[in-house]
Design a protein around this motif. Structure first.
Motif: not given
Length: 340
Positions: A69-79
């Motif tokens: 989840l943190a990685g997704a936030e880091l890369v700006g993932y919106q899905g």
């Protein structure tokens, strides 16, 4: 892109590192992940959700799915694909814990009786298999062959690491290099995969994938080094397991490897008996802790952990500064400063 330099806290900083920024960053996502976990651990066979729930609801840090989840936030993932994948990561981890407790004959896990003690070894192994299967269902539902390859490979590497650890058990000749290989497989592989898949679902380039993989891998090594130090440095109330489990099981962890290498002839004779399974009393454990302290093996183990934590933090310096990057850096610092 020029990498930023992310400062490492000095010992003079007043506030100790904390996992709180990571918890806040991933709180909303973890609610979604927990919903998936609770749904997918259900079965028409009542024993399965009872046994799985015993461990899943047992107060673990859920750090591995938080990395996704943190990685997704880091890369700006919106899905939202990462929610199911984070649940798959947690199922893989939980399955390995269930199997580990059977292999090790553990009596405690996360501060309470281990599942194998309550439900027996056969049921514990089979429910672990069930959770592995649920994990692979979630992966295939995602539909990405790349994600499937990363997580399935991690699962295989974890199993290899566990077998390697079993092979090294009660073998004093185990080297520090061999030990690092083992924990790199049995622990760090899933940390790396959990972090990396965030970049995959966000369709990032290879450099960002590698950065997240490096972050997770180095964090995983640091985390396991500290775990192994804690076994000789904390009480069971803090650890959620019996102090000295590694000692009694004859595991060649780094504190023992260092103490044995630095010991005199009498000390080495003690370690030969102890790791061989002939010295396992409370008094023997106390003597082992004394020898480990005499040779600064705990502090040197933690020093190595700090080295890998710094490497983890450096790995994500290619990303722009953000709350996510700060939380992930803080999590790495917490991993090596914790006492539990």
């Amino acid at each position: 892109m020029t990498a930023d330099i992310i400062p490492i806290r000095s010992n003079g900083d007043d506030a100790p590192p904390t996992i709180e920024p990571m918890l806040q960053l991933t709180a909303s996502g973890m609610n979604a992940v927990n919903t998936v976990i609770l749904d997918r651990m259900q079965s028409e066979i009542p024993l399965i959700p009872r046994l799985a729930g015993h461990l899943i609801s047992g107060g673990g840090k859920r750090l591995r799915p938080m990395l996704t989840l943190a990685g997704a936030e880091l890369v700006g993932y919106q899905g939202s694909r990462h929610h199911k994948l984070a649940a798959a990561v947690e199922f893989i981890h939980t399955a390995t814990l269930l199997h580990d407790d059977v292999v090790d004959g553990s009596e405690m896990r996360r501060g309470k009786a281990a599942a194998n003690i309550i439900f027996g070894n056969p049921a514990t192994v089979l429910v672990g298999d069930f959770l592995f299967s649920r994990a692979f269902e979630l992966m295939t539902e995602d539909g990405s062959l790349r994600v499937l390859k990363i997580l399935s490979n991690a699962s295989a590497v974890i199993a290899e690491g566990e077998v390697a650890q079993l092979s090294a058990q009660r073998k004093l000749e185990t080297s520090e290099e061999r030990y690092l290989d083992i924990i790199g497989a049995k622990t760090a592989a899933l940390f790396a995969a959990a972090s990396r898949i965030s970049a995959v679902v966000a369709e990032c380039d290879d450099s960002h994938e590698r950065a997240l993989d490096d972050y997770g891998r180095n964090l995983g090594v640091a985390f396991q080094l500290v775990d192994d130090a804690i076994d000789y440095d904390s009480d069971a109330a803090e650890m959620g397991k019996d102090q000295g489990d590694d000692f009694r099981e004859g595991k060649m962890t780094l504190p023992v490897i260092l103490a044995y290498a630095r010991g005199n002839e009498d000390e080495r004779a003690f370690w030969k008996d102890a790791i061989g399974g002939h010295r396992a009393s409370d008094a023997d454990l106390a003597h082992a802790i004394t020898l480990i302290g005499r040779h600064n093996a705990l502090e040197d183990t933690r020093t190595r952990a700090r080295h890998f934590a710094r490497r983890a933090i450096d790995a994500i310096s290619i990303f722009p500064d953000s709350k996510a990057r700060q939380a992930m850096a803080e999590a790495a610092l917490f991993a090596v400063a914790r006492g539990y």
